[in-house]
Scaffold this active site. Sequence first.
Site, mmCIF file in Angstrom:
data_model
loop_
_atom_site.group_PDB
_atom_site.id
_atom_site.type_symbol
_atom_site.label_atom_id
_atom_site.label_comp_id
_atom_site.label_asym_id
_atom_site.label_seq_id
_atom_site.Cartn_x
_atom_site.Cartn_y
_atom_site.Cartn_z
ATOM 1 C CG ASP A 100 49.972 42.070 25.931
ATOM 2 O OD1 ASP A 100 49.487 43.405 25.863
ATOM 3 O OD2 ASP A 100 49.308 41.054 26.269
ATOM 4 C CE LYS A 128 48.290 43.763 22.062
ATOM 5 N NZ LYS A 128 47.412 42.845 22.607
HETATM 6 P P1 IMP Z 1 53.234 39.381 27.606
HETATM 7 O O1 IMP Z 1 54.161 38.428 28.348
HETATM 8 O O2 IMP Z 1 52.111 39.638 28.164
HETATM 9 O O3 IMP Z 1 54.181 40.484 27.166
HETATM 10 O O4 IMP Z 1 53.009 38.711 26.169
HETATM 11 C C1 IMP Z 1 53.806 38.426 24.942
HETATM 12 C C2 IMP Z 1 53.222 37.073 24.343
HETATM 13 O O5 IMP Z 1 51.829 37.347 24.121
HETATM 14 C C3 IMP Z 1 53.703 37.389 22.967
HETATM 15 O O6 IMP Z 1 54.812 36.714 22.448
HETATM 16 C C4 IMP Z 1 52.306 36.781 22.068
HETATM 17 O O7 IMP Z 1 52.664 35.485 21.798
HETATM 18 C C5 IMP Z 1 51.300 37.145 22.807
HETATM 19 N N1 IMP Z 1 50.418 38.303 22.755
HETATM 20 C C6 IMP Z 1 50.216 39.341 23.281
HETATM 21 N N2 IMP Z 1 49.277 40.102 22.594
HETATM 22 C C7 IMP Z 1 48.927 39.692 21.732
HETATM 23 C C8 IMP Z 1 48.095 39.904 20.360
HETATM 24 O O8 IMP Z 1 47.552 40.963 20.254
HETATM 25 N N3 IMP Z 1 48.096 38.987 19.496
HETATM 26 C C9 IMP Z 1 48.628 37.842 19.468
HETATM 27 N N4 IMP Z 1 49.321 37.489 20.290
HETATM 28 C C10 IMP Z 1 49.681 38.345 21.551
#
Ligand code: IMP
Length: 173
Positions: A100, A128
Amino acid sequence: MPQPGRVIISEAELQTRIVELGAELARDLAHERPILVGVLQGAFLFMADLIRATPIDLTTDFIGVASYAGGKSSGQVRIVSDLSVSIEGRTVVVVEDIVDTGLTLTYLKRTLEARHPRSLRVCVLVDKVERRTVDVAVDYVGFTIPNVFVVGYGFDYDGLYRNLPYVAALEGE
Ligand code: IMP
């Protein structure tokens, strides 16, 4: 109370793409006996299907990280459950559910690189791209989706909906 709504990735689409990813991993890592590191909890379903689609010698382990509380990014990442084996000198593939902002993966890669693996690759089910705030390289991507919060097939909202066999948008927030 938000609920799973529109299907974003169907069960059939998941299975078809995961078979392709497994074939790619098998082709690239056939003679390396890689260790696939699943990131808990979100990636456990993906991991189970992916390894069955990867017909080579491999081993598995899991690492638990906490980065989100109830669906919102806290910007904080920490290891809540560490690997059970050393990855020094090993070919490592991190198996992650979603990228994300990229914060979690950046932290994980840095942490695992410090343990001196032979190589470190990343295989992610869902990307994403629009939401990225830190640039982080991903080697294998299952699906690229727009900026919607998804649940199902391992993805949760407050711990719920991981058990859906497909990926759906969370609606009614
Ligand atoms: P990042 O650190 O922002 O890249 O987020 C990664 C983590 O956020 C993932 O391992 C998920 O646990 C959580 N996450 C991000 N987007 C979603 C979503 O749309 N649904 C559920 N969990 C999400």
